[in-house]
Motif scaffolding. Structure first.
Motif, PDB file in Angstrom:
ATOM      1  N   LYS A   5       0.850  -1.191   0.000  1.00 53.09           N
ATOM      2  CA  LYS A   5       0.000   0.000   0.000  1.00 53.09           C
ATOM      3  C   LYS A   5       0.893   1.251   0.000  1.00 53.09           C
ATOM      4  O   LYS A   5       1.667   1.462   0.930  1.00 53.09           O
ATOM      5  CB  LYS A   5      -0.937  -0.009   1.212  1.00 53.09           C
ATOM      6  N   THR A   6       0.739   2.056  -1.034  1.00 55.83           N
ATOM      7  CA  THR A   6       1.693   3.119  -1.311  1.00 55.83           C
ATOM      8  C   THR A   6       0.986   4.447  -1.524  1.00 55.83           C
ATOM      9  O   THR A   6      -0.115   4.504  -2.072  1.00 55.83           O
ATOM     10  CB  THR A   6       2.512   2.768  -2.578  1.00 55.83           C
ATOM     11  N   ALA A   7       1.650   5.530  -1.103  1.00 55.00           N
ATOM     12  CA  ALA A   7       1.148   6.890  -1.330  1.00 55.00           C
ATOM     13  C   ALA A   7       2.260   7.733  -1.946  1.00 55.00           C
ATOM     14  O   ALA A   7       3.447   7.471  -1.742  1.00 55.00           O
ATOM     15  CB  ALA A   7       0.684   7.511  -0.016  1.00 55.00           C
ATOM     16  N   ILE A   8       1.852   8.741  -2.708  1.00 54.47           N
ATOM     17  CA  ILE A   8       2.788   9.729  -3.250  1.00 54.47           C
ATOM     18  C   ILE A   8       2.365  11.096  -2.729  1.00 54.47           C
ATOM     19  O   ILE A   8       1.212  11.509  -2.904  1.00 54.47           O
ATOM     20  CB  ILE A   8       2.793   9.746  -4.786  1.00 54.47           C
ATOM     21  N   ILE A   9       3.295  11.787  -2.095  1.00 56.79           N
ATOM     22  CA  ILE A   9       3.046  13.149  -1.618  1.00 56.79           C
ATOM     23  C   ILE A   9       3.739  14.110  -2.576  1.00 56.79           C
ATOM     24  O   ILE A   9       4.954  14.054  -2.766  1.00 56.79           O
ATOM     25  CB  ILE A   9       3.597  13.354  -0.191  1.00 56.79           C
ATOM     26  N   GLY A  10       2.968  15.007  -3.180  1.00 54.62           N
ATOM     27  CA  GLY A  10       3.531  15.918  -4.167  1.00 54.62           C
ATOM     28  C   GLY A  10       3.606  15.235  -5.521  1.00 54.62           C
ATOM     29  O   GLY A  10       4.687  15.027  -6.071  1.00 54.62           O
ATOM     30  N   ALA A  11       2.454  14.885  -6.070  1.00 51.66           N
ATOM     31  CA  ALA A  11       2.406  14.030  -7.264  1.00 51.66           C
ATOM     32  C   ALA A  11       2.035  14.783  -8.530  1.00 51.66           C
ATOM     33  O   ALA A  11       1.775  14.162  -9.560  1.00 51.66           O
ATOM     34  CB  ALA A  11       1.412  12.890  -7.039  1.00 51.66           C
ATOM     35  N   ASN A  37      -1.547  19.606  -3.005  1.00 56.16           N
ATOM     36  CA  ASN A  37      -2.327  20.746  -2.518  1.00 56.16           C
ATOM     37  C   ASN A  37      -2.882  21.572  -3.677  1.00 56.16           C
ATOM     38  O   ASN A  37      -3.999  22.074  -3.619  1.00 56.16           O
ATOM     39  CB  ASN A  37      -1.466  21.639  -1.616  1.00 56.16           C
ATOM     40  N   SER A  38      -2.099  21.710  -4.737  1.00 58.07           N
ATOM     41  CA  SER A  38      -2.498  22.585  -5.850  1.00 58.07           C
ATOM     42  C   SER A  38      -3.546  21.954  -6.761  1.00 58.07           C
ATOM     43  O   SER A  38      -4.274  22.669  -7.446  1.00 58.07           O
ATOM     44  CB  SER A  38      -1.272  22.975  -6.673  1.00 58.07           C
ATOM     45  N   ASP A  61      -5.718  16.579  -0.869  1.00 58.16           N
ATOM     46  CA  ASP A  61      -4.816  17.347  -0.012  1.00 58.16           C
ATOM     47  C   ASP A  61      -4.788  16.760   1.402  1.00 58.16           C
ATOM     48  O   ASP A  61      -4.155  17.322   2.296  1.00 58.16           O
ATOM     49  CB  ASP A  61      -5.207  18.821   0.030  1.00 58.16           C
ATOM     50  N   LYS A  62      -5.446  15.631   1.588  1.00 54.28           N
ATOM     51  CA  LYS A  62      -5.444  14.949   2.880  1.00 54.28           C
ATOM     52  C   LYS A  62      -4.278  13.968   2.941  1.00 54.28           C
ATOM     53  O   LYS A  62      -3.972  13.294   1.957  1.00 54.28           O
ATOM     54  CB  LYS A  62      -6.752  14.193   3.109  1.00 54.28           C
ATOM     55  N   VAL A  63      -3.648  13.873   4.099  1.00 52.01           N
ATOM     56  CA  VAL A  63      -2.522  12.956   4.294  1.00 52.01           C
ATOM     57  C   VAL A  63      -2.929  11.886   5.289  1.00 52.01           C
ATOM     58  O   VAL A  63      -3.177  12.175   6.463  1.00 52.01           O
ATOM     59  CB  VAL A  63      -1.262  13.698   4.806  1.00 52.01           C
TER      60      VAL A  63
END
Length: 322
Positions: A5-11, A37-38, A61-63
């Motif tokens: 299970k993987t996430a990318i922050i700033g994608a 966020n953008s 934009d939720k972490v």
């Protein structure tokens, strides 16, 4: 095999987009969410339209820190430390940071250059992904540094595509500036020199020589070409043997017996090297894709190593010949 299970922050940027393109096809990865966020609320395919038909994910934009096995951080330089303080992940979550923030191996991070640090990466939970120029320069010179061949100042030049400057528009990344043009920036002061010297010091504690690096902005979108040279008393066959032995177990770094060009490496996770001996100098050329081996591809390579997967999983990409 259980999905990771993987996430990318700033994608939303160039490196984040490359991560998405790699991970949506990765056989063991399950993309849980992609953060921006953008671009919050937009479909991923609105921002990266080439992914139409490959994903239905929306930017958020939720972490979410719980239940995540791995997270890639594609935040601007200087923002990762604060982000992790505000969003603490589980100690069991693999964190791969693509910024410069932890390349000094502070805060428990391991420097993620697989050809040098693979054994450390295998046991790491925090990995600092190398810079693009840093990757090309280190792979061009690591065997020579280890063998103490370099006794004088090293001359290095490198030219990079416009995607190396990031997606945010700047004067020097405009088409009208780049096309038919070249320019030098950060002469002898490039931020990647610090991590390069750190690695060289680990390979050879006696290495104290200067590295004079001339970075160029290229009039193409992606790829990096490095040229490095120094006085060398041995012969070319000796150098080739040392380089091929050094990289014999590295699936993405190859020493070519014939002249190379940058397009051999573009759209792959390869670093391709070529050596020449001229006028008493050992000359090394290195070609990489700045967004893949220089960023997102190497991040996925580190992901594979840390999870005990085949290093090449999800990274068997074909170059663009013409």
């Amino acid at each position: 095999m259980k999905k990771i299970k993987t996430a990318i922050i700033g994608a939303a940027g160039y490196t984040g987009g490359e991560l998405l393109r790699l991970l949506v096809y990765h056989p063991v990865c399950e993309l849980v969410y992609v953060h921006s966020n953008s671009q919050k609320g937009k479909k991923v395919t609105e921002v990266h339209p080439d992914l139409i038909g490959d994903t239905e994910l929306l930017f958020t934009d939720k972490v979410e820190t719980k239940g995540i096995d791995a997270v890639f951080l594609g935040l601007p330089h200087g923002e990762t430390k604060g982000f992790l303080e505000n969003h603490p992940f589980s100690p069991n979550t693999l964190i791969i940071d693509l910024s410069t923030d932890f390349r000094d191996e502070s805060n428990g991070f391991v420097y993620g250059l697989p050809e040098v640090n693979k054994s450390k990466i295998q046991n790491a939970k925090k990995i600092a992904n190398p810079g693009c120029f840093a990757t090309g320069i280190q792979l061009a010179l690591a065997p020579a540094i280890q063998k103490s061949w370099v006794r004088n100042t090293i001359q290095v030049s490198g030219i990079t595509g416009s995607t190396g400057a990031g997606k945010k528009l700047a004067e020097t990344s405009h088409f009208s500036y780049r096309t038919g043009n070249m320019s030098v920036y950060k002469l002898f002061t490039h931020q990647h020199l610090k991590e390069i010297k750190q690695t060289f010091g680990q390979l050879n504690p006696e290495f104290k020589q200067d590295l004079l690096f001339v970075p160029y902005r290229g009039n193409f979108s992606r790829g990096i070409w490095i040229t490095a040279y120094f006085p060398f008393e041995g012969d070319l066959d000796e150098a080739l043997k040392v380089y091929k032995d050094f990289y014999q177990d590295a699936p993405f770094t190859h020493v070519s017996d014939q002249d190379i060009d940058m397009k051999q490496a573009v759209n792959t996770n390869k670093c391709i090297l070529y050596l020449q001996k001229e006028n008493g100098q050992l000359v090394i050329y290195a070609a990489i894709d700045n967004l893949l081996k220089g960023a997102s591809g190497q991040a996925v390579q580190n992901f594979n190593i840390a999870f005990g997967l085949e290093e090449t999983t999800g990274l068997n990409l074909k170059s663009i010949a013409f």
